[in-house]
Design a protein around this motif. Structure first.
Motif: not given
Lengths: 471, 471
Positions: A297, A300, A309-310, A312, A317, A406-408, A411-412
């Motif tokens: 972060k 950039v 372009e990042i 991740t 697949e 922490t709600a947001h 996902f991490k």
């Protein structure tokens, strides 16, 4: 290999066809199996020697649905992209057969014949050595490569040129070479002999034998079914884990100091990234929660999303698993001038090693493969900047907890993260081996202690500046 | 849609982030489900209106692993490739989100601003209509499209240009427009208003609101989960099966006549294919063993394999099934000048209809989608030549038998072929519907009776000649 022609025998055509088709189907059936492989057929040679006819005949003998044919005009090797880049997307998946009319070798030949700054013999040989190393890497990764040169003596070529249909003349001029010039013919022969000693040479004068020889070489290549070794031959010499990984210590930076310094540096980094004429590849590895996302972060911060372009990198697949493990990175490097990787090809010697997704032979071989891959990039106007973010086990625990609360950020954090944490020492060991084997002079590893986020970010930005021109 | 700004409310940032992430994961979970979808976000607007910042902020609110961002400089719409071609490979798979900075609309704007032969309003509107039809087709095929224009008044733009950092000036000149010219600014505003009435307009002056508006539009688009209808609304009107399909009769050609005629024609076809300046797409449909492979062989007889590409179309792969069904053909049309398809996109209204792989709504809609697709090709210097090879049921049985008895042809016959044969009448009916609905003026169907192979092959070559220039 050139002597194989002496013992050559014509096969019954129908038997040849049946054998080829059976071999195709056997190849197809290896998909997902331990002996899986694919086949690349490099076709090259003197104009009018019958390459096209031989491939057309092959198409008729085999099941054409499972024979991919690709032809492109040669590209100049101008040092702006690795020689394999234009062909990366045609490297076939397990079970497939791909004919490449023209390849890195025709690019090399064509460049040597045309370039305003001609390639000298030593550079030429250097290219050939790198191409062979690349092919060996392909073979180790289940992609067999066979190389076939269609030859034609000078006089026979001239006779065929005399007899050519008018509408084909345009086509045969496409490659921009003057086949009426003996000087040029001799130059091509001299050059190609610098790389064809591990090729099959087919004499294009004898049309009946030509197509059969071609097909029989392919039949042989298909029939040869490798057993991929799983166990490595020697004992693995584990490197000692460096202290910085065990106890990443650093001074703390105050926010009041950090803020203005960050602002100044992210401005400078943006300028340097923009002005460096080379492509820049920055990659991050490290334990979960070590601060990869946060660091990216800040890199950039002063750039527009259109400028970079990042990538991740998550688990591959299924269609990616059917190809060499570097394949999915080749295609990602074909685009932007600034590419940032949140995890990278080093997954091969980290998670894949530790979780057993790669066999010992595979991950032990990968260090050299990766080094070659990075050197190919670096030799083609690319800067490769590699970071390992080193966090302490305590700090990771604290960050995991904060994420869960922490709600947001929830996902991490996943069960995987906790499981990886249990293998902490395995990761440190794998990292130690990785540093020892891939810390090359022009693509060194930068280990950054990240328990103090502010210090880490500042250090990362400074490190990037050091590796860039004008930084 | 422009009025939505009046009711706009800032959300709590953390709640917005949590909601976006949940919506991302919900989208991901639709993969392979009946309500599966993906999202394309077209981002466009006035320079310095904050597109880049808004996307960067979005990346920070969402899980960046599942937000793909692609930016490319605009391409000129020069009538050499359909407007969707450069973007085809970025159409996301189910569960993915793709931001496109620049899209067919920026190409259109850029072409209209720069072209030496400027696009007039009627052609411009025609492009817009076709683009909207394409987007509607995407939506019907589970790819939602939202379009967002970042606007900025003239004075605000000039102020921002005054304040720009020196290193960014180069970047902002990339698109080759002079944002200091009011005349040019007005021209862009006039042009973009010809297509933005179904766009979200974001006022770039208010930075705090800007990023939130952008994110909230995306949140709304993600939350809107479509239920894809399965049943068609009306009753399907089945066309009558034409006589030529039921009883394909033809005269027999003697070998002595066939051979010299074939030789002459394949020479002529090769010449015509080479000299026609347009790209040529030839496709074959028809029952198994109707002679598709044999016909293709004769078309390419006098060509070199480097001059054409043959695509043998089998069942789609999993990663192809996750995208609109035409997607796998878009990418195949990006290359060679002569493309031959052994089976084609018409599978949608043939095998997929009959086997139930496409729902009634899907295959009934496909006729129009295919017509639009072919018209896009034709309007961009492409000839589309479509053959249906009509064999009688008796002749097919005879050929199946012959195949089973010939070792090198046995691979050509499988259980599937016998099963398809049982659905003979279903295929005839589907073919009848297909002819009635896709037999367009510039891409007509050629039905060729093939019980006599010689006559069929000659007729195919003659038909190709007729559709080519100089043929």
């Amino acid at each position: 290999m050139q002597s194989q022609n002496q013992e050559f025998k014509l096969m019954d055509e129908q038997k040849l066809s049946v054998d080829l088709i059976s071999a195709q189907y056997a190849l197809k059936d290896t998909r997902g199996q331990k002996n899986a492989k694919s086949l690349v057929i490099l076709v090259n040679g003197i104009e009018l020697a019958g390459k096209g006819e031989a491939v057309k005949q092959l198409r008729e003998w085999v099941d054409p649905r499972y024979l991919l044919v690709k032809a492109d005009p040669p590209q100049v090797l101008d040092g702006k992209q690795p020689f394999w880049q234009p062909y990366a997307r045609f490297i076939p998946a397990e079970g497939q057969i791909q004919v490449l009319f023209g390849s890195w070798y025709s690019d090399l030949l064509s460049t040597a014949m045309h370039a305003s700054h001609p390639i000298d013999d030593s550079l030429f040989d250097d290219y050939v050595a790198r191409m062979r190393a690349f092919e060996q890497d392909l073979k180790n990764n289940h992609v067999d490569v066979i190389k076939i040169w269609f030859d034609l003596p000078w006089k026979a070529l001239q006779k065929r040129l005399d007899e050519i249909e008018p509408s084909e003349i345009h086509w045969h001029k496409l490659h921009g070479l003057n086949w009426r010039s003996q000087k040029q013919y001799d130059a091509i022969q001299r050059l190609r002999q610098r790389f064809t000693d591990d090729w099959y040479i087919i004499d294009g004068e004898d049309e009946a034998q030509r197509d059969q020889q071609f097909a029989q070489h392919i039949l042989k290549a298909l029939a040869h079914c490798p057993v991929h070794p799983v166990k490595a031959s020697g004992r693995w010499k584990q490197e000692k884990v460096p202290l910085v990984l065990q106890k990443p210590a650093q001074e703390q930076l105050e926010k009041a100091e950090y803020k203005p310094e960050l602002k100044k540096l992210s401005r400078k980094v943006a300028d340097a990234l923009r002005t460096d004429p080379r492509r820049v590849v920055i990659l991050f590895e490290g334990m979960d929660a070590a601060g990869k996302g946060g660091a990216i972060k800040r890199i950039v911060k002063k750039l527009d999303p259109r400028e970079y372009e990042i990538h991740t990198i998550a688990a591959p697949e299924k269609y990616e698993l059917r190809r060499p493990y570097l394949w999915r990175f080749w295609s990602k490097l074909n685009t932007e001038d600034i590419c940032i990787f949140d995890r990278s090809w080093y997954g091969r010697v980290l998670v894949e090693r530790i979780e057993g997704f790669a066999t010992p032979v595979e991950w032990q071989r990968a260090y050299d493969e990766i080094n070659r891959f990075e050197q190919d990039l670096i030799q083609n106007e690319t800067v490769v900047i590699k970071f390992w973010l080193a966090i302490s086990k305590d700090e990771q625990a604290a960050r995991f907890k904060a994420r869960e609360e922490t709600a947001h950020k929830r996902f991490k954090i996943t069960d995987d993260d906790w499981r990886n944490r249990e293998r902490w020492n395995d990761y440190l060991k794998a990292a130690a081996d990785m540093f020892a084997r891939t810390n090359t002079e022009n693509a060194p590893w930068h280990v950054i202690a990240t328990d103090d986020k502010y210090t880490a970010r500042i250090e990362i930005l400074r490190t990037i500046l050091k590796q860039l021109k004008g930084g």
